[in-house]
Scaffold this motif. Structure first.
Motif: not given
Length: 581
Positions: A20-27, A216-221, A296-303, A341-346
């Motif tokens: 997840d973190l790698l994808a965020e840095w790459l994008t 997203h979650w309304r449609a997905a679930l 999920v770890a819930g740590r999308g920010s390097p901070d 799902a991971f794109e909307h994991a926050e």
């Protein structure tokens, strides 16, 4: 091997959190996710995850269900004073470890206390945590042999998760080594504190992007079926959360084959295991629409990577097995679902449940009953100068927060299961069947998997919101008082006799506010459990009118509360939801 294939292979070996973190840095998204320090040092709001755990603590004060112990074996010559100083420095560095949670007016806040030094006790403190008073860290050091000690650091889950435990161990080892050499701390100050994250999280979720996340979650679930997995015993009306653990080791050749399959299909080890698990559940239930929860770890920010705190969340992945797909085709479906799902994991899981307005059940988790975690390997022992070795000890909790929880780490499949439902032989059979499915995927990825075309049940149970009942106006003074309080707390124009608090948008914080307001408005000794046991205006008014405070009623209310706690604990994204994939 091409450069692209090698990159795919190395990416497949990363945990989901790291991917997840790698994808965020790459994008480039990570550059826009810096979390600012809050403007003042006064009380701060709770994060969404903390808010749920705080509520559960109010429901059953003093419960041990949310204690988070970290156990370390210390082998070699130990100096207690540097260890005590190291623990005190960890508490100073991480404000969340010296935070208390008062709740004036029924809404909790974070209040950070000045630094204090935890005692290295020689006997464990078994007294309940008092969140309002703070002191949510306890340390217990015992000598188990010549140059052998066991250090247990226990916190309340409201201030930590599994990732936090790794941060704690890493910092304790570094600080102990420095202090044993009379050196200053080698660790830089954290860039932010947990309260900064909590403020930022609420700002983010209140912004315009939240609507799209929830959509997203309304449609997905929407319409996800309840998984009716055959069990050895009927599901009890009051779950005990009692559990046991089964372990099954995968061969090195199978593990290597799974990693190669993930690389060849552009997926990950997590996705491969999820596809096999969904097929296993399909074969045992006949259902082609399978929902599996995953932490999920819930740590999308390097901070926040180096912070101690409760960041973990739970997402639900819905796997489509219709049409009898081959393993390769199923992996493609799983990949699409997982990435979305991971794109909307926050979005906090509790917020998703509230948005879907699902019926509340005491006996099972909302949306999923089976959980999957593909974890990083546990930390390696840390050898320090002077011969002391820090090593993390494995603790089995003896509990089950979901029906079945599958965890993969270092080639070992660990299944934590509810002993209310399953016998050891049944779970052992599931483990063997899962391994067989994984082997079949490796051998023949272009064939239909065994069990993926099992007969579909004639009437799968789907979870749908209950239709809102026709409005019936409150009549008595007590009914009118209750309806007025609920309307005010829920922000609605009116509340009828037969409408439930939860289906009108009630959640944990609003429940506590309603509880406080009802006591003031009615002059009755309303208990939090009363609102669960009697969730409509008519039922609560009738209950309070009886005025029966006998021990039988109190006992029954406690049983209802315990059952509700069992269900809601799984919504909170608790200990098992703190890990990485």
């Amino acid at each position: 091997m091409s450069d692209r294939s090698e990159l795919d292979r190395r990416r497949a070996q990363l945990s989901q959190a790291k991917r997840d973190l790698l994808a965020e840095w790459l994008t480039g998204r990570a550059r826009h996710r810096s979390i600012p320090r809050r403007r003042d040092d006064g009380p701060a709001p709770l994060s969404f995850a903390q808010e749920r755990l705080w509520f559960l603590e109010q429901l059953l004060p003093g419960t041990r269900a949310y204690w988070l112990p970290t156990a370390l074996t210390l082998s070699g010559p130990l100096e207690p004073e540097p260890l005590r100083r190291a623990l005190a420095e960890v508490v100073r560095r991480h404000e969340v470890l010296r935070t208390r949670f008062p709740a004036p007016g029924g809404r909790a806040a974070q209040v950070v206390d000045p630094p204090w030094e935890p005692e290295l006790a020689d006997t464990p403190d078994e007294s309940p945590f008092d969140l309002a008073a703070g002191r949510v860290v306890r340390a217990h050091l015992t000598r188990s042999g010549q140059d052998e000690h066991l250090l247990t650091v226990t916190t309340h889950h409201i201030v930590g998760d599994a990732w936090s435990q790794r941060v704690l161990v890493r910092e304790l080892a570094a600080l102990y080594e420095a202090y044993a050499d009379d050196a200053p701390t080698p660790l830089p100050e954290p860039p932010i504190q947990y309260a900064d994250f909590a403020v930022w999280q609420r700002d983010q979720l209140a912004g315009p992007g939240m609507a799209g996340q929830l959509e997203h979650w309304r449609a997905a679930l929407s319409g996800v079926p309840t998984l009716e997995l055959p069990a050895d015993r009927p599901r009890p009306a009051t779950p005990t959360q009692a559990g046991a653990t089964h372990r099954h080791t995968l061969s090195p050749s199978l593990l290597g084959g799974l990693q190669d399959l993930a690389s060849a299909t552009g997926t990950t080890l997590y996705m491969v295991v999820l596809a096999a698990l969904a097929t296993l559940l399909r074969g045992r239930t006949g259902e082609t629409d399978i929902a599996v929860g995953t932490p999920v770890a819930g740590r999308g920010s390097p901070d926040v990577e180096g912070l101690i705190g409760f960041f973990a969340n739970t997402v639900v992945l819905r796997v489509d097995l219709s049409g009898g797909p081959t393993a390769r085709e199923l992996l493609g479906r799983v990949r699409t679902t997982a990435l979305a799902a991971f794109e909307h994991a926050e979005v906090p899981f509790a917020r998703v449940v509230e948005e879907l307005r699902l019926p509340r059940e005491l006996t099972r988790t909302p949306l999923f009953q089976v959980q999957l975690v593909v974890q990083d390997a546990p930390p390696e022992p840390v050898a320090l100068r002077g011969g002391l070795v820090f090593d993390v000890a494995t603790l089995d909790t003896g509990g089950a927060q979901v029906d079945l929880s599958f965890a993969f780490s270092r080639g070992v499949c660990r299944i934590d299961y509810s002993t209310d439902l399953f016998d050891p032989d049944t779970v052992s059979g599931m483990a063997e069947e899962l391994v067989d499915l994984l082997a079949a995927m490796v051998r023949a990825p272009d064939r239909v998997l065994p069990g993926s075309t099992a007969p579909r049940p004639s009437a799968p149970t789907r979870v749908e919101p209950r239709a809102r009942p026709p409005y019936r106006a409150p009549v008595t003074e007590l009914e009118q008082s209750i309806a007025s309080v609920w309307a005010h707390v829920l922000g609605v124009d009116r509340v009828g006799l037969d409408e439930t608090f939860f289906e009108l948008g009630g959640h944990s914080v609003r429940l506590i506010q309603a509880h406080s307001a009802l006591r003031a408005a009615t002059g009755r000794a309303v208990e939090v459990v009363d609102l669960f046991a009697h969730p409509t205006v008519a039922a609560l008014a009738a209950h309070l009118d009886k005025g029966d405070r006998s021990s039988q009623r109190v006992t029954k209310s406690r049983q209802v509360a315990a059952a509700r706690l069992a269900a809601l604990s799984r919504v909170a994204g608790t200990r098992g939801g703190a890990g990485e994939h």
